[in-house]
Design a protein around this motif. Structure first.
Motif, PDB file in Angstrom:
ATOM      1  N   UNK A  34      38.756  38.223  31.523  1.00 11.39           N
ATOM      2  CA  UNK A  34      39.204  38.360  32.909  1.00 11.39           C
ATOM      3  C   UNK A  34      39.416  36.998  33.570  1.00 11.39           C
ATOM      4  N   UNK A  35      38.549  36.045  33.282  1.00 13.12           N
ATOM      5  CA  UNK A  35      38.714  34.698  33.850  1.00 13.12           C
ATOM      6  C   UNK A  35      40.007  34.056  33.342  1.00 13.12           C
ATOM      7  N   UNK A  36      40.325  34.279  32.087  1.00 14.61           N
ATOM      8  CA  UNK A  36      41.559  33.731  31.519  1.00 14.61           C
ATOM      9  C   UNK A  36      42.771  34.354  32.189  1.00 14.61           C
ATOM     10  N   UNK A  37      42.708  35.642  32.458  1.00 10.55           N
ATOM     11  CA  UNK A  37      43.792  36.328  33.179  1.00 10.55           C
ATOM     12  C   UNK A  37      43.982  35.714  34.567  1.00 10.55           C
ATOM     13  N   UNK A  38      42.895  35.454  35.260  1.00  6.33           N
ATOM     14  CA  UNK A  38      42.979  34.859  36.593  1.00  6.33           C
ATOM     15  C   UNK A  38      43.642  33.488  36.547  1.00  6.33           C
ATOM     16  N   UNK A  39      43.318  32.697  35.543  1.00  5.27           N
ATOM     17  CA  UNK A  39      43.924  31.368  35.403  1.00  5.27           C
ATOM     18  C   UNK A  39      45.414  31.496  35.114  1.00  5.27           C
TER      19      UNK A  39
END
Length: 190
Positions: A34-39
């Protein structure tokens, strides 16, 4: 191949344990996607160009990262050794250009960070993918720690976030990640 080489060299058991731990670490990376998606949504979806930089084994990973991102998101992407930054590429950096730094090699970490600072001085948005043992509080994507000889597995750990960044960038652009345009397998095309 790594296990076979270690077995021939006579040091098989420790390496097998480390590779088992690496498999667990890879799953943890996937679980944190999810953090990678946000980035990707924040920095890559609307970018006209993106650069990956790294040194040593990380420089090799930048080439794969750039290829994956350009193949499915149709973004102008270049991956290169961070030491080559001043040989032309730095002139392409504009305000908010995403520069993704790969940092898993302790001997090269400071130099790559210095190159990232040079890009930020020119308005770039630096995104870092870094192993925990080399991380600072401001880093973006933290990979499991690798020390000593285990640093050779940095590119394996980096593969997950670079693939996910490409995937989420493509989705954010409403593109079909399963059928990229104009691509053919090199083994089927003469």
């Amino acid at each position: 191949q790594v296990i076979l080489a270690a077995a021939i060299a006579g040091g098989h058991s420790e390496l097998q344990e480390e590779l088992s731990r690496l498999a667990i670490d890879l799953q943890a990376e996937i679980d944190g996607k999810e953090k990678i998606k946000q980035i990707a949504d924040k920095y890559l979806v609307n970018a006209n160009r993106t650069f990956y930089i790294g040194r040593g084994a990380d420089a090799d990973s930048t080439l794969e990262a750039a290829l994956k991102l350009k193949e499915i998101s149709y973004t102008l992407v270049e991956g290169f050794a961070a030491g080559e930054l001043k040989h032309g590429t730095i002139s392409l950096i504009e305000q908010a250009t995403p520069i993704i730094g790969l940092i898993s090699q302790s001997k090269m970490a400071g130099l790559t960070r210095s190159n990232l600072e040079e890009t930020m001085a020119r308005g770039a948005k630096a995104v870092t993918i870094v192993t925990k043992n080399l991380a600072t509080k401001d880093d973006d994507i933290i990979l499991p720690a690798l020390t000593g000889e285990m640093e050779m597995f940095g590119p394996i750990l980096e593969a997950i976030p670079i693939q996910l960044l490409a995937y989420y960038t493509s989705l954010g652009r409403n593109l079909d990640v399963d059928h990229p345009r104009n691509l053919a397998k090199s083994v089927t095309v003469q």
